[in-house]
Design an enzyme around this catalytic site. Sequence first.
Site, short mmCIF file in Angstrom:
data_model
loop_
_atom_site.label_atom_id
_atom_site.label_comp_id
_atom_site.label_asym_id
_atom_site.label_seq_id
_atom_site.Cartn_x
_atom_site.Cartn_y
_atom_site.Cartn_z
N GLY A 54 0.84 -1.19 0.00
CA GLY A 54 0.00 0.00 0.00
C GLY A 54 0.87 1.24 0.00
O GLY A 54 2.01 1.21 -0.44
N SER A 55 0.32 2.31 0.53
CA SER A 55 1.02 3.60 0.45
C SER A 55 2.16 3.68 1.48
O SER A 55 2.12 3.04 2.53
CB SER A 55 0.02 4.72 0.70
OG SER A 55 -0.53 4.58 1.99
N THR A 56 3.12 4.52 1.17
CA THR A 56 4.24 4.74 2.10
C THR A 56 3.73 5.36 3.40
O THR A 56 4.20 5.02 4.49
CB THR A 56 5.29 5.63 1.40
OG1 THR A 56 5.84 4.86 0.32
CG2 THR A 56 6.41 6.03 2.34
N GLU A 57 2.74 6.22 3.28
CA GLU A 57 2.17 6.87 4.47
C GLU A 57 1.63 5.83 5.46
O GLU A 57 1.93 5.87 6.66
CB GLU A 57 1.04 7.79 3.99
CG GLU A 57 0.42 8.64 5.03
CD GLU A 57 -0.87 9.27 4.48
OE1 GLU A 57 -1.11 9.25 3.26
OE2 GLU A 57 -1.65 9.76 5.32
N GLY A 75 2.38 2.64 5.42
CA GLY A 75 3.53 1.81 5.79
C GLY A 75 4.22 2.35 7.04
O GLY A 75 4.58 1.59 7.95
N GLU A 78 5.58 -3.31 1.04
CA GLU A 78 5.70 -3.01 -0.40
C GLU A 78 4.95 -1.70 -0.61
O GLU A 78 3.72 -1.69 -0.60
CB GLU A 78 5.06 -4.12 -1.23
CG GLU A 78 5.71 -5.48 -1.09
CD GLU A 78 7.05 -5.57 -1.81
OE1 GLU A 78 7.49 -4.58 -2.43
OE2 GLU A 78 7.66 -6.64 -1.72
N CYS A 89 2.21 0.33 -8.84
CA CYS A 89 3.27 0.88 -7.97
C CYS A 89 4.54 1.15 -8.75
O CYS A 89 5.27 2.09 -8.47
CB CYS A 89 3.54 -0.08 -6.82
SG CYS A 89 3.82 -1.75 -7.39
N GLU A 103 4.20 10.64 -5.81
CA GLU A 103 3.49 9.56 -6.48
C GLU A 103 2.08 10.03 -6.85
O GLU A 103 1.34 10.46 -5.98
CB GLU A 103 3.40 8.33 -5.57
CG GLU A 103 2.80 7.14 -6.26
CD GLU A 103 2.66 5.92 -5.36
OE1 GLU A 103 2.17 6.05 -4.24
OE2 GLU A 103 3.05 4.82 -5.82
P1 NAD Z 1 -3.38 2.46 1.31
O1 NAD Z 1 -2.08 2.48 2.03
O2 NAD Z 1 -4.30 3.61 1.49
O3 NAD Z 1 -4.22 1.17 1.72
C1 NAD Z 1 -3.72 -0.13 1.58
C2 NAD Z 1 -4.39 -1.05 2.58
O4 NAD Z 1 -4.07 -0.64 3.90
C3 NAD Z 1 -5.91 -1.08 2.50
O5 NAD Z 1 -6.32 -2.41 2.72
C4 NAD Z 1 -6.33 -0.18 3.66
O6 NAD Z 1 -7.60 -0.47 4.19
C5 NAD Z 1 -5.25 -0.51 4.68
N1 NAD Z 1 -5.00 0.54 5.68
C6 NAD Z 1 -5.21 1.88 5.57
N2 NAD Z 1 -4.82 2.50 6.71
C7 NAD Z 1 -4.35 1.52 7.54
C8 NAD Z 1 -3.78 1.53 8.85
N3 NAD Z 1 -3.62 2.66 9.56
N4 NAD Z 1 -3.38 0.36 9.39
C9 NAD Z 1 -3.50 -0.80 8.69
N5 NAD Z 1 -4.04 -0.87 7.45
C10 NAD Z 1 -4.46 0.28 6.89
O7 NAD Z 1 -2.99 2.22 -0.22
P2 NAD Z 1 -3.94 2.19 -1.49
O8 NAD Z 1 -4.35 3.58 -1.78
O9 NAD Z 1 -4.98 1.13 -1.32
O10 NAD Z 1 -2.93 1.65 -2.61
C11 NAD Z 1 -2.14 2.46 -3.38
C12 NAD Z 1 -0.71 2.44 -2.85
O11 NAD Z 1 -0.20 1.12 -2.84
C13 NAD Z 1 0.24 3.23 -3.73
O12 NAD Z 1 1.07 4.03 -2.93
C14 NAD Z 1 1.05 2.15 -4.43
O13 NAD Z 1 2.32 2.54 -4.86
C15 NAD Z 1 1.11 1.09 -3.40
N6 NAD Z 1 1.41 -0.22 -4.00
C16 NAD Z 1 2.65 -0.76 -3.84
C17 NAD Z 1 2.96 -1.97 -4.43
C18 NAD Z 1 4.34 -2.59 -4.29
O14 NAD Z 1 4.50 -3.74 -4.64
N7 NAD Z 1 5.33 -1.87 -3.79
C19 NAD Z 1 2.00 -2.64 -5.18
C20 NAD Z 1 0.74 -2.07 -5.33
C21 NAD Z 1 0.45 -0.85 -4.73
#
Ligand code: NAD
Length: 481
Positions: free
Chosen positions: A226-229, A231, A248, A282, A382
Site C-alpha cells: 500500500g502507500s508509504t504513508e 507503511g 511493499e 506501484c 506519487e
Molecule cells: P493504502 O495504504 O491507502 O491502503 C492499503 C491497505 O491498507 C488497505 O487495505 C487499507 O484499508 C489498509 N490501511 C489503511 N490504513 C491503515 C492503517 N492505519 N493500518 C493498517 N491498514 C491500513 O494504499 P492504497 O491507496 O490502497 O494503494 C495504493 C498504494 O499502494 C500506492 O502508494 C502504491 O504505490 C502502493 N502499492 C505498492 C505496491 C508494491 O509492490 N510496492 C503494489 C501495489 C500498490
Amino acid sequence: MTDLFIGGEWGPAEAGATFTTLNPADGSVFEECAEAGAPDVDRAVAAARSALADPAWAGMTAAARARMLWRVADLVEEHADELAELETRDNGQPLAVAGGVTVPGAAEHFRYFAGWCTKIEGSVVPVSFPDTLHYTRREPVGVCALITPWNFPLMLAAWKLAPALACGNTVIIKPAEQTPLSTVMLVELMERAGFPPGVVNLLTGGPATGAALAEHSGVDKVSFTGSTEVGRKLVHASAGNLKRLTLELGGKTPSIIAADADIDAAVAGNVQGALFNSGQVCAAYARFYVDRRRADEFTEKMAAAAAALVLGPGLDPASQLGPLVSEEHLAKVDSHVRGARAEGAELVTGGRRAGGRLAEGFFYEPTVFAGVTDEMAIAREEVFGPVIPVLAYDDPDEIVERANDSAYGLAASVWTRDLSTAHRLAAKVRAGAVFINMIHVPDAATTWGGFKASGWGREMGPYAIDAYTEVKGVWTHLGGA
Ligand code: NAD
C-alpha cells in the site's frame, strides 16, 4: 452481501456493520460487505493461532500442502472468467487486463509456491566447536496478517497468500475496502481447496480493521502492500510485540530515454509502462528523463499515443484504459495535474476528467506534460494515475543523480541501444528492479520490492520464503550427555 470468513465459518461482523463497494465505471453501488470490527479481529486472530497448532495443519506434510496450493491454482483457472469479470467491475481494470494478466498471474503464483513447499530446507553448518552438530530449520513465522491495496486486488492477495501458506503459516487477509470482492471469491475457492479451519481467514473492512490487525499482540507478522504513508503507521503499530514486517510501498519510477534509443519502441513501451491499469501501478513509469536532443520527438509521439488510447468501461472489449478506482482518487490525480500547471509545466494532452458518456464514472484523460523540472511536485510525488511528466537532460553523467533524487526506489527503466549505458545505469540506480528496453513486469520466480521509502523486504522467489520463515539453529553436543 459478503461475509467474513473466520475459523472455517462465513458470517457477518459481530456488530453487524457493513460497507459498500462501487463500480468505478459508472459510480453505482456494486456490493455490500461485512465490516470487521475489533471483536472480529480478535476472533480471527484466535482462530489463526489455534490452527497454527492444529495437527491437521502443523502436521500436514509439505507434499500435501503443495497439492493444496496447486488445487487453488486449478480452481482459480476453472473460475477465471467469473474472477476476471468481478475484478473489472470492482476495480475498473479492462477485462483484457483482468483476464489476461490478473487472473493467470494469481494462478501462477500459487503454482510457483506450491513447488517451494517441498524445498524449504535448513542446512548443516560447520561450526567451530568440537564434537558438535549444528543445523538450521526454517519454521513458519506464525499468524500473518496480509493487508492489500486496491490496484491489483486478486494478484496482490495471491502474492501474499501463496508464500505465507507454502511456509506453513496461518493467515488473515484484509483486502482494500474499495475492491474486496475478488479476494472474497478467492477465499471461497481456498475453502474448497480444503485448508483446515482457521488456516485462512478473511476480514473485510477499512483502515480501522487493518490498524487493529497491525496492533494485535496475537499477530506475528504483517505483510503490507500500500502507500508509504500507511507503511510508516504500520512500523509504529507493530512495535508492541515487534512483529515481523514486510512493506511493499509507493514508487516514482524514473524512465531514462538515451539519445540512441529507438524512439518508436521507447514510446510504445513507455506508454504501456506509464498507463497500464490507468497508471495505478506501484512500478508505473512516472517521470521520463529524455536526452534533450530527442525530448520533443518523444513528447509528441507519447502524447499522440496516449491520446489515441480508448478510454471506457472495463467490460467493453474496445476499452484500453479503464476508470480510476474512486471519485476520491480521481480528485487526488486531478489536484496533482492542476498543481503541475500552476508550477509551470506545459500541458500537452489530457489534463481533465473525461465527460460525455463517461461522466458518471471515474475516468481521467491520459495526460502528458512537457517542460517539467526536478523540483516540481509532479516529478517527485506519487500520482498513481495516467500522468506522464517529461523532463530533459543534457549530460548523461547527470542522470544517475537525478534519477536517484527521490524518496522512492521501487523500480527504474532504461531505454538505449548501448549495452554499457544500460548496465552502468542498472548498477547505479537505487531501485529494487530495473527494466531495460521493456515495461515493468513481475514474475513469481524473482525479487519484487523496493529500496528506500518503497519498502522493507522482498516478495517472490526465494526472498518470499525468507520473509515468511524464522530460522532456528539447533546445536547438539556429540560427546555424550
Ligand atoms: P493504502 O495504504 O491507502 O491502503 C492499503 C491497505 O491498507 C488497505 O487495505 C487499507 O484499508 C489498509 N490501511 C489503511 N490504513 C491503515 C492503517 N492505519 N493500518 C493498517 N491498514 C491500513 O494504499 P492504497 O491507496 O490502497 O494503494 C495504493 C498504494 O499502494 C500506492 O502508494 C502504491 O504505490 C502502493 N502499492 C505498492 C505496491 C508494491 O509492490 N510496492 C503494489 C501495489 C500498490
